[in-house]
Design an enzyme around this catalytic site. Structure first.
Site, mmCIF file in Angstrom:
data_model
loop_
_atom_site.group_PDB
_atom_site.id
_atom_site.type_symbol
_atom_site.label_atom_id
_atom_site.label_comp_id
_atom_site.label_asym_id
_atom_site.label_seq_id
_atom_site.Cartn_x
_atom_site.Cartn_y
_atom_site.Cartn_z
ATOM 1 N N CYS A 149 17.720 4.887 9.313
ATOM 2 C CA CYS A 149 17.298 4.450 10.646
ATOM 3 C C CYS A 149 18.093 3.211 11.062
ATOM 4 C CB CYS A 149 15.793 4.161 10.679
ATOM 5 S SG CYS A 149 15.292 2.643 9.821
ATOM 6 N N CYS A 206 -4.815 -7.028 -3.131
ATOM 7 C CA CYS A 206 -4.243 -7.776 -2.010
ATOM 8 C C CYS A 206 -5.214 -7.782 -0.830
ATOM 9 C CB CYS A 206 -2.927 -7.116 -1.602
ATOM 10 S SG CYS A 206 -2.117 -7.864 -0.190
ATOM 11 N N CYS A 224 17.386 0.062 8.835
ATOM 12 C CA CYS A 224 18.002 0.130 7.509
ATOM 13 C C CYS A 224 19.505 -0.110 7.595
ATOM 14 C CB CYS A 224 17.734 1.496 6.869
ATOM 15 S SG CYS A 224 16.034 1.714 6.270
ATOM 16 N N GLU A 281 -7.928 -26.278 4.244
ATOM 17 C CA GLU A 281 -8.728 -25.346 3.442
ATOM 18 C C GLU A 281 -10.179 -25.828 3.386
ATOM 19 O OE1 GLU A 281 -10.597 -22.759 1.498
ATOM 20 O OE2 GLU A 281 -8.481 -22.303 1.878
ATOM 21 N N CYS A 288 11.998 -0.622 8.462
ATOM 22 C CA CYS A 288 12.316 0.809 8.445
ATOM 23 C C CYS A 288 11.332 1.634 9.276
ATOM 24 C CB CYS A 288 12.322 1.298 6.991
ATOM 25 S SG CYS A 288 12.588 3.062 6.787
ATOM 26 N N HIS A 310 -0.702 -1.878 -4.473
ATOM 27 C CA HIS A 310 0.754 -2.001 -4.343
ATOM 28 C C HIS A 310 1.297 -3.207 -5.104
ATOM 29 C CE1 HIS A 310 -1.017 -4.258 -0.936
ATOM 30 N NE2 HIS A 310 -0.025 -5.114 -1.166
ATOM 31 N N GLU A 311 0.434 -3.951 -5.799
ATOM 32 C CA GLU A 311 0.874 -5.039 -6.668
ATOM 33 C C GLU A 311 0.637 -4.597 -8.107
ATOM 34 O OE1 GLU A 311 -0.742 -8.508 -3.550
ATOM 35 O OE2 GLU A 311 -1.494 -8.450 -5.610
ATOM 36 N N THR A 338 -4.394 -6.983 1.977
ATOM 37 C CA THR A 338 -4.077 -5.744 2.690
ATOM 38 C C THR A 338 -4.907 -4.582 2.155
ATOM 39 O OG1 THR A 338 -1.829 -6.529 3.078
ATOM 40 C CG2 THR A 338 -2.215 -4.185 3.374
ATOM 41 N N HIS A 341 -7.969 -4.736 4.023
ATOM 42 C CA HIS A 341 -7.750 -4.223 5.377
ATOM 43 C C HIS A 341 -7.812 -2.693 5.373
ATOM 44 C CE1 HIS A 341 -6.611 -7.704 7.903
ATOM 45 N NE2 HIS A 341 -6.190 -8.245 6.778
#
Length: 332
Positions: free
Chosen positions: A96, A39, A99, A196, A107, A63-64, A41, A44
Site C-alpha cells: 500500500c 494492554c 508501506c 497522577e 498500513c 499482543h504483548e 487496548t 478497549h
C-alpha cells in the site's frame, strides 16, 4: 491436539476454553507462550472497541507476548525449537502507499497478532517468523512480553524534541507514563513533572526520576515545553493543551475511545504556536526496545503490579478498572 485459551466470544464475553492447538505454515513458528501482557487496548477490545485494527470474535487476544519456539515451518531458517523470542505483533502488507513511503505502521491492510488473528492469551500461538526477535538468556519472559509496549513508547518518544532546557509534563503515571518517564530522564532535561492522582504510584514515579508528582484534581498553573498525554480521557487531553507553554509540543499518546471528542481552542494552538502529534503502534522499534531492557537502561520488571493465571482472566477482565492494575501480565 487441544490447548487452553482465553477466547473473546463477543463484547464483555471472555471464556477459557479448550481450543484447537494451531500449526505453523511454512513461514511461521509455533510458540509456547510463557508470558503475555494485558494492554489497555485489550480492555478497549473487550468492551467492543477496535484495536489497532478491527476485531472479529471469536478470537484469542494478547499482543504483548513472549515464549519459546517449539516448532518451525518448513521455510523458516532463522529460528529453531528452543529459541526464546519476543513477538512484534504487527504485520504490514508491503504494497500500500503507506508501506511504500516508509510509514508501514499506517498500513491500509494492517494485521496483528492478538487483534486480527489469535494471540498470546493461550498456551500456544502461531506467529510469522519475521515477527520473532530472539532475546538474551538473561532476559525474563515477563520482560520480553513487555518489549512491545516499550516499542510503542519509543515510536512516540521519537516524535518529540528535548533539550537540557526542556520542562516536561507527563500526564498519567501508569505503566506507559512510567516508560516515558524513564526515557525522558535519560535526556537530562531541566525538569519532569508527572500528573497522577493515585498516591500509591508516587514512590515509583520518584524512583524512576520524576522531579515532582502532582494531583490533576488540584488547581494549579503549569507551563511545560513538552506535554506527553498517556491517559486518553477528554479531561486529561484538554489539560495537555492548557499546560503547554508557548512554542510547546503536545504528544497525544493515550488511546481514547473512538467516539471521544475534546474541546480545544484553535486560537490557543495558533497563539502559542503549538506542535501537536499523535503516535500509533510500534514500527520496527522492537530490537531497540529489547536492547534497552536487556541492558537495564529501562526497567519493566518491577513495574508489573498484577500477575494472572489464564483461568483468572474472565473475572479479571470484567473487573479490571476496579483492581488498581498498573501493569498486568499472564503467567503460564
Amino acid at each position: 491436539m487441544m490447548m487452553k485459551a482465553a477466547v473473546l466470544q463477543g463484547v464483555k464475553n471472555l471464556e477459557v476454553l479448550n481450543w484447537q492447538k494451531p500449526s505453523p505454515s511454512p513461514r511461521e513458528v509455533l510458540v509456547k507462550v510463557e508470558s503475555c501482557g494485558i494492554c489497555g487496548t485489550d480492555q478497549h477490545i473487550y468492551h467492543g472497541h477496535p484495536g489497532s485494527a478491527e476485531v472479529n470474535p471469536p478470537i484469542i487476544l494478547g499482543h504483548e507476548l513472549a515464549g519459546e519456539v517449539v516448532e518451525a515451518g518448513a521455510e523458516v531458517t532463522n529460528l529453531r525449537a528452543g529459541d526464546r523470542v519476543s513477538i512484534d505483533p504487527n504485520m504490514y502488507c508491503g504494497t500500500c502507499k503507506y508501506c511504500r513511503s516508509n510509514r508501514a505502521h499506517l498500513c491500509e491492510n494492517l494485521q496483528a497478532v492478538g487483534v486480527t488473528r489469535d494471540g498470546g492469551m493461550g498456551e500456544y500461538c502461531v506467529v510469522p517468523a519475521a515477527n520473532c526477535y530472539k532475546i538474551p538468556d538473561t532476559m525474563t519472559f515477563e520482560e520480553a512480553a513487555l518489549v512491545e509496549p516499550l516499542g510503542c513508547v519509543l515510536h512516540g518518544f521519537r516524535k518529540i524534541q528535548l533539550s537540557p532546557l526542556s520542562k516536561v509534563l507527563i500526564i498519567g503515571g501508569g505503566f506507559i507514563g512510567q516508560l516515558f518517564l524513564q526515557l525522558v530522564k535519560q535526556q537530562n532535561v531541566e525538569s519532569i513533572i508527572v500528573s497522577e492522582p493515585a498516591e500509591s504510584k508516587k514512590e515509583t514515579l520518584f524512583r524512576l526520576g520524576a522531579d515532582e508528582v502532582i494531583n490533576p484534581m488540584d488547581e494549579m498553573e503549569l507551563e511545560a515545553d513538552v506535554v506527553i498525554e498517556c491517559v486518553g480521557r477528554p479531561e486529561s487531553m484538554e489539560f495537555a493543551f492548557k499546560a503547554a507553554g508557548k512554542g510547546g509540543q503536545v504528544l497525544l499518546f493515550g488511546v481514547a475511545a473512538p467516539e471521544t471528542v475534546i474541546s480545544v481552542s484553535p486560537f490557543e494552538i495558533f497563539s502559542k504556536e503549538l506542535t501537536v502529534k499523535g503516535s500509533f503502534v510500534n514500527p520496527y522499534t522492537h530490537e531497540e526496545a529489547i536492547a534497552l531492557i536487556g541492558n537495564k537502561v529501562i526497567d519493566v520488571q518491577t513495574l508489573i503490579s498484577h500477575r494472572f493465571k489464564l483461568q483468572d482472566l474472565p473475572a479479571a477482565m470484567a473487573e479490571y478498572p476496579k483492581l488498581g492494575v498498573s501493569k498486568g501480565v499472564i503467567v503460564y
